[in-house]
Design a protein around this motif. Structure first.
Motif, short mmCIF file in Angstrom:
data_model
loop_
_atom_site.label_atom_id
_atom_site.label_comp_id
_atom_site.label_asym_id
_atom_site.label_seq_id
_atom_site.Cartn_x
_atom_site.Cartn_y
_atom_site.Cartn_z
N LYS A 137 0.84 -1.20 0.00
CA LYS A 137 0.00 0.00 0.00
C LYS A 137 0.88 1.26 0.00
O LYS A 137 0.58 2.23 -0.70
CB LYS A 137 -0.92 0.01 1.22
CG LYS A 137 -2.01 -1.05 1.20
CD LYS A 137 -2.89 -0.92 2.43
CE LYS A 137 -3.99 -1.97 2.46
NZ LYS A 137 -4.84 -1.84 3.67
N ASN B 183 2.53 1.66 -3.41
CA ASN B 183 1.56 2.15 -4.39
C ASN B 183 1.31 3.65 -4.24
O ASN B 183 1.22 4.38 -5.23
CB ASN B 183 0.25 1.38 -4.26
CG ASN B 183 0.36 -0.06 -4.72
OD1 ASN B 183 1.27 -0.39 -5.48
ND2 ASN B 183 -0.53 -0.91 -4.26
N GLU B 184 1.22 4.11 -3.00
CA GLU B 184 1.00 5.54 -2.78
C GLU B 184 2.20 6.35 -3.26
O GLU B 184 2.05 7.43 -3.86
CB GLU B 184 0.72 5.81 -1.30
CG GLU B 184 0.14 7.17 -1.01
CD GLU B 184 -1.24 7.38 -1.63
OE1 GLU B 184 -1.56 8.53 -1.98
OE2 GLU B 184 -2.01 6.39 -1.78
N TYR C 56 2.59 7.36 -7.03
CA TYR C 56 1.82 8.48 -7.58
C TYR C 56 2.53 9.82 -7.37
O TYR C 56 2.00 10.87 -7.76
CB TYR C 56 0.43 8.53 -6.95
CG TYR C 56 -0.33 7.24 -7.03
CD1 TYR C 56 -0.46 6.56 -8.23
CD2 TYR C 56 -0.93 6.67 -5.90
CE1 TYR C 56 -1.15 5.35 -8.31
CE2 TYR C 56 -1.63 5.47 -5.97
CZ TYR C 56 -1.73 4.81 -7.17
OH TYR C 56 -2.41 3.62 -7.25
N SER D 253 -2.87 -5.59 -3.79
CA SER D 253 -2.01 -4.41 -3.64
C SER D 253 -0.62 -4.68 -4.20
O SER D 253 -0.01 -3.82 -4.84
CB SER D 253 -1.90 -4.01 -2.17
OG SER D 253 -3.12 -3.50 -1.68
N ARG E 284 -9.71 1.55 -6.23
CA ARG E 284 -9.40 2.60 -5.26
C ARG E 284 -10.65 3.39 -4.89
O ARG E 284 -10.87 3.73 -3.73
CB ARG E 284 -8.34 3.56 -5.83
CG ARG E 284 -6.95 2.99 -5.91
CD ARG E 284 -5.99 3.97 -6.56
NE ARG E 284 -5.74 5.14 -5.71
CZ ARG E 284 -5.08 6.22 -6.12
NH1 ARG E 284 -4.65 6.32 -7.37
NH2 ARG E 284 -4.87 7.22 -5.29
N GLU F 91 1.00 2.62 8.43
CA GLU F 91 0.85 3.13 7.06
C GLU F 91 0.33 4.56 7.05
O GLU F 91 0.89 5.44 6.40
CB GLU F 91 -0.12 2.22 6.29
CG GLU F 91 -0.55 2.76 4.94
CD GLU F 91 -1.82 2.12 4.43
OE1 GLU F 91 -2.29 2.53 3.36
OE2 GLU F 91 -2.36 1.23 5.12
N LEU G 154 2.48 7.91 5.81
CA LEU G 154 2.07 8.63 4.62
C LEU G 154 1.64 10.07 4.94
O LEU G 154 1.88 10.99 4.15
CB LEU G 154 0.94 7.88 3.91
CG LEU G 154 1.36 6.57 3.23
CD1 LEU G 154 0.15 5.86 2.66
CD2 LEU G 154 2.39 6.83 2.14
N LYS H 152 3.74 13.08 3.12
CA LYS H 152 3.11 14.04 2.21
C LYS H 152 3.23 15.47 2.74
O LYS H 152 3.46 16.41 1.96
CB LYS H 152 1.65 13.67 1.99
CG LYS H 152 1.47 12.41 1.15
CD LYS H 152 0.00 12.15 0.85
CE LYS H 152 -0.16 10.94 -0.05
NZ LYS H 152 -1.57 10.68 -0.40
N TRP I 72 1.18 14.82 -5.51
CA TRP I 72 0.62 13.51 -5.72
C TRP I 72 -0.44 13.57 -6.81
O TRP I 72 -1.27 14.49 -6.82
CB TRP I 72 0.02 12.97 -4.42
CG TRP I 72 0.93 12.00 -3.74
CD1 TRP I 72 0.80 10.65 -3.69
CD2 TRP I 72 2.13 12.32 -3.02
NE1 TRP I 72 1.86 10.11 -2.99
CE2 TRP I 72 2.69 11.10 -2.57
CE3 TRP I 72 2.80 13.50 -2.73
CZ2 TRP I 72 3.87 11.03 -1.86
CZ3 TRP I 72 3.99 13.45 -2.01
CH2 TRP I 72 4.50 12.22 -1.58
#
Length: 389
Positions: A75, A78-79, A82, A281, A355, A370, A374, A378, A388
């Motif tokens: 996960k 994957n984030e 982007y 994922s 998603r 997670e 994140l 960010k 993003w």
């Protein structure tokens, strides 16, 4: 020190996004080597890079946090896929440390580098799943300082350099002061984010917030024993079906080719061991630009600037290509590449729907590793103009 609480570090040292108007300088700080076997798998690139170093406490009380790291790896990947840096797509490299385990060398501070910065996501997954817990003594300052000295952080002023450290014992343990480690981090433009596994106010009282404040990082508290919630979607079965087809597009070559292909299947199985949604994922990660295997796969290798079909030896080729001419080999690889791109596009399209579906179903905010990582990532990335999609 063995108490009810045991610290853990997840130092997610997000570094070196090499693009964004940088000023390159040579570092005077020499690398401090640890007397352990170190896996290092890097590919050459001129693109921006996100470097993530995971420093995980493997003492007994950290089973829940380590389990979250294993379950949520894909996960997070994957984030990060982007992310954009000045309209460029940054590459991702991850390093992994373990510390606080009685099985580790006491003279080294009960810590070990498991894998240095690498873009081999299968190798990283294998390293995570190899970790076991036992005992121990957990020294936050020591492991932060070691990661700062040993890893290649770079000197680009526009790089994003982050450490995430998580645990649940006093932040000040060990003979290396966390203040000293924080000063070194600040001098190298590395931001330390602390994640306390327990009550927010208790973490403040034992210096976890202070550790973050010293480098203008984020302090967060999480429930490290919270089970990872994987939400199933109507698109999962189709994505996993495409994953099986995707695996068949890999053309293993060289002495490590067959073993690497077996590792790929093994990490598919590890992801599925949590449940179907986690395997999905991972499949999404495998269809992204961050999943690269040029060291053993001819389809990826052919894209490298220094690759030449003339350099291939018959002994390095898989059975289906032995005895073939260079032209025939090239034609075969090109066909596999086209098939892979088509499959990746299909997976990406299904994932957009997935998603959206998961976002609508997931109405409860998770207090997990997670989300903490994140959120901080960010927030700090925006300060250096990372966006993003």
């Amino acid at each position: 020190m063995k108490t009810q609480f045991k610290p853990l570090i997840v130092a997610l040292c997000l570094t070196t996004l090499m693009a964004c108007n940088a000023n390159n300088k040579k570092s005077d700080i020499s690398n401090q080597l640890i007397a352990e076997t170190v896996i290092e798998t890097n590919s050459k690139t001129e693109q921006p890079e996100i470097k993530v170093a995971l420093l995980l406490d493997t003492s007994n009380s950290m089973d829940g946090l380590i389990d979250q790291a294993k379950a949520q790896l894909w996960k997070i990947v994957n984030e990060l896929s982007y992310a954009k840096c000045e309209n460029e797509n940054p590459n991702l490299k991850i390093a992994l440390y373990e510390y606080g385990n009685d099985n580790l060398n006491a003279e080294e501070g009960y810590l070990r580098q498991v894998i240095s910065f690498s873009d081999d996501l299968d190798e990283i997954s294998k390293s995570l799943f190899s970790l076991t817990t036992n005992g121990g003594n957990e020294y936050c300052g020591k492991v932060i300082k070691t990661a700062l000295n040993q890893l290649e952080w770079g000197t680009n002023e526009d790089d994003l350099k982050l450490i995430f450290i998580a645990g649940n014992e006093p932040y000040s343990q060990g003979n290396v002061s966390y203040k000293e480690a924080s000063k070194l981090a600040h001098n190298r433009d590395v931001t330390v984010n602390t994640i306390f596994c327990g009550d927010y106010d208790q973490g403040i009282s034992i210096s976890w917030k202070h550790g973050a404040d010293l480098t203008h990082g984020n302090y967060m508290a999480i429930n490290h024993n919270e089970a990872t919630v994987h939400i199933a979607s109507p698109y999962d079965d189709k994505i996993l079906e495409l994953n099986e087809k995707l695996n068949k597009t890999y053309v293993a070559y060289g002495s490590a080719g067959r073993k690497k292909m077996e590792m790929q299947a093994e990490q598919d199985s590890n992801a599925m061991s949590y449940n179907k949604a986690n395997a999905v994922s991972r499949t999404v990660s495998k269809s992204s630009r961050l999943y690269k295997n040029s060291s053993w796969d001819l389809v990826d290798a052919e894209k490298e600037e220094d690759f030449s079909y003339e350099d291939l030896k018959q002994s390095e080729l898989p059975i289906e290509l032995k005895g073939k001419s260079k032209a025939e080999i090239k034609s075969y690889v090109e066909a596999q590449s086209k098939t892979r791109i088509k499959l990746q596009d299909e997976i990406a399209a299904l994932n957009l729907k997935r998603r959206d579906y998961v976002a609508k179903q997931n109405t409860n905010a998770s207090n997990s590793l997670e989300n903490a990582m994140l959120k901080a990532l960010k927030t700090q990335a925006e300060k250096k103009n990372y966006k993003w999609e």
